[in-house]
Write an enzyme that holds these catalytic residues in place. Structure first.
Site, PDB file in Angstrom:
ATOM      1  N   HIS A 163     -25.541  33.903 -66.017  1.00 38.18           N
ATOM      2  CA  HIS A 163     -24.640  33.370 -67.158  1.00 38.18           C
ATOM      3  C   HIS A 163     -23.130  33.116 -66.881  1.00 38.18           C
ATOM      4  CE1 HIS A 163     -27.534  35.565 -69.394  1.00 38.18           C
ATOM      5  NE2 HIS A 163     -27.637  36.306 -68.220  1.00 38.18           N
ATOM      6  N   SER A 284      -4.086  11.073 -61.657  1.00 36.23           N
ATOM      7  CA  SER A 284      -4.017  10.536 -62.990  1.00 36.23           C
ATOM      8  C   SER A 284      -2.900   9.436 -63.138  1.00 36.23           C
ATOM      9  CB  SER A 284      -3.239  12.127 -63.821  1.00 36.23           C
ATOM     10  OG  SER A 284      -2.711  11.600 -64.835  1.00 36.23           O
ATOM     11  N   LYS A 290      -1.910  15.473 -60.377  1.00 34.11           N
ATOM     12  CA  LYS A 290      -3.572  15.659 -60.414  1.00 34.11           C
ATOM     13  C   LYS A 290      -4.203  15.026 -59.199  1.00 34.11           C
ATOM     14  CE  LYS A 290      -5.469  16.527 -64.056  1.00 34.11           C
ATOM     15  NZ  LYS A 290      -6.320  17.692 -64.454  1.00 34.11           N
ATOM     16  N   GLU A 297     -17.881  14.130 -61.073  1.00 37.43           N
ATOM     17  CA  GLU A 297     -18.118  14.040 -62.859  1.00 37.43           C
ATOM     18  C   GLU A 297     -19.013  12.895 -62.936  1.00 37.43           C
ATOM     19  OE1 GLU A 297     -14.167  14.147 -64.276  1.00 37.43           O
ATOM     20  OE2 GLU A 297     -13.691  16.017 -63.161  1.00 37.43           O
TER      21      GLU A 297
END
Ligand code: ARG
Length: 464
Positions: A163, A284, A290, A297
């Protein structure tokens, strides 16, 4: 070329009063997609032509001429000198037209005892077999790089989650080996795809078979199939092998996506369990600080189209009566697309694995967070004679004490433990340490150091 004059330029044009409209030509053409089958198509034609000569259906010198022309076409395609044309519909017609240009009239003997219906599915099966072989190589490469990462970090402890809540301490290497189990299943499933694609449809012709005395064992053998298909109608209607390929590709992508998801979570600033090297990250355009895990992804993101492609072909096939319909021309795009995406994803996953390293200290601290050895204490009491349900309640009490004091279980002292149950002795203090918890999981397949070392050895041998 054709001895009979036709009003249209198509091999099937003899009875047509006009050529198809520009739109029909466009919708009918698949060459932009199926040019990928050129190697398989030429190979099938060469073997078919040899078989026709061997069976005295065509003359040997005609067959030789055909084969020479086909080899020239292969070279032209490989050197980017071949002009694919939409007017010539598909890869089969493009190659046949060019063969007429090169050798003339005799090119017309190649299509004896076959149809594009058996031709296309034979090409496609061979393509699926080749693609599966390439994927198997890449899966193996990925497995090997995961093995290296696991080997390098054999002893590192991390929190095992259920979980996404801290559950029990496990070895980072054990967690990585869990992925190897998944990719191992994919590896063997692609071997099965090859095995299940091992029947040769060539010679089924349009749907009924042929009256010529062809030798299907000969073409099967030289195309690398185990045997010839047994039913000509099924042979031209069947796309199960493509669907199986898409399903196994989906499964493998799902595993890659789960790995990517974990890498993203582990790398997040809130978890910070791993470092990813800069060569796997992008920046970024607005936030100068960043470093984003875009590669992971995209690994996750590209999975969507692979699942979609499986669905596309299932839906294309589900309503088709036997045998061939032009709907089936739509079968190649999803398969080719999934293959190209998956092979890229496997390579990216390998590179990602080679460029991550665990933040060992943070991993171990997190593994000790959230009272992760509470089950070990319950097991300890069971070994002293309590029932598990009773021990569960007692161990929960110990967790309450630690929580109140805002300390981890291994920071409790013996006086507190003793209060939980008189059978708890000083050795219970050891039970609460994450290292001992990991070492105690000696059941087959468990996370103990000993097990993992054995498993690493076994897997290294299997994927040398
Ligand atoms: N290009 C077609 C396909 O990919 C094969 C041609 C069969 N055409 C036909 N009209 N029977 O399915």
């Amino acid at each position: 070329m054709n001895n009979k004059k036709t009003k249209t330029n198509f091999v099937w044009g003899s009875r047509m009063d006009s050529s198809p409209s520009a739109l029909v030509t466009k919708v009918n053409s698949s060459i932009k997609i199926d040019y990928e089958l050129y190697k398989q198509d030429i190979m099938c034609s060469i073997v078919h032509s040899k078989m026709l000569a061997k069976q005295n259906i065509i003359k040997v010198d005609v067959s030789n001429k055909i084969i020479k022309g086909l080899r020239q076409i292969q070279k032209e395609i490989q050197k980017n000198k071949f002009k694919f044309s939409e007017i010539n519909e598909d890869i089969h017609q493009n190659i046949e037209k060019r063969l007429f240009e090169i050798i003339g009239y005799e090119a017309g003997f190649l299509h004896i005892a076959r149809s594009r219906n058996d031709q296309v599915t034979t090409d496609f099966k061979l393509w699926v077999i080749d693609a599966s072989k390439n994927l198997i190589v890449e899966i193996k490469n990925l497995i090997k790089s995961i093995l290296k990462l696991a080997e390098k970090n054999k002893n590192v402890i991390m929190p095992g989650f259920t979980h996404l809540k801290n559950a029990q301490p496990v070895l980072f290497s054990h967690h990585l080996l869990a992925y190897i189990e998944m990719f191992k299943r994919d590896y063997y499933k692609f071997i099965n795809v090859i095995d299940n694609s091992s029947e040769n449809p060539l010679g089924s012709a349009a749907l009924a078979g042929t009256s010529f005395n062809i030798d299907r064992n000969f073409t099967s053998k030289y195309l690398g199939f185990k045997k010839a298909t047994s039913n000509s109608i099924d042979a031209v209607s069947d796309r199960d092998y493509a669907l199986e390929f898409l399903f196994v590709s989906s499964l493998c992508s799902m595993h890659l996506s789960r790995l990517a998801e974990e890498i993203i979570i582990w790398n997040s600033d809130i978890v910070n369990m791993i470092k990813i090297n800069d060569n796997m990250l992008t920046g970024s355009s607005i936030m100068p600080q960043k470093k984003n895990p875009d590669s992971a992804e995209l690994l996750r993101g590209k999975t969507g189209s692979i699942f979609g492609n499986l669905n596309t072909l299932l839906v294309t096939m589900k309503g088709l009566p036997l045998s061939y319909f032009k709907d089936m021309q739509e079968d190649k795009k999803p398969v080719f697309e999934s293959y190209h995406t998956l092979i890229l994803n496997l390579k990216i996953a390998k590179e990602l694995i080679e460029n991550i390293s665990p933040n060992k200290k943070i991993m171990e601290e997190l593994a000790n967070d959230g009272y992760t050895t509470a089950t070990d204490f319950a097991d300890y009491l069971v070994k002293k004679g309590l029932s598990f349900r009773d021990a569960h309640v007692k161990s929960a009490k110990l967790v309450n004490i630690a929580e109140k004091k805002n300390i981890s279980l291994d920071k409790l002292n013996f006086s507190e433990i003793k209060k939980i149950h008189p059978l708890a002795k000083e050795d219970a203090l050891n039970i609460l340490k994450i290292k001992n918890s990991v070492a105690s999981k000696k059941s087959y397949g468990g996370t103990s150091y000993k097990n993992v070392v054995k498993m690493l050895k076994k897997l290294k041998k299997e994927f040398k």
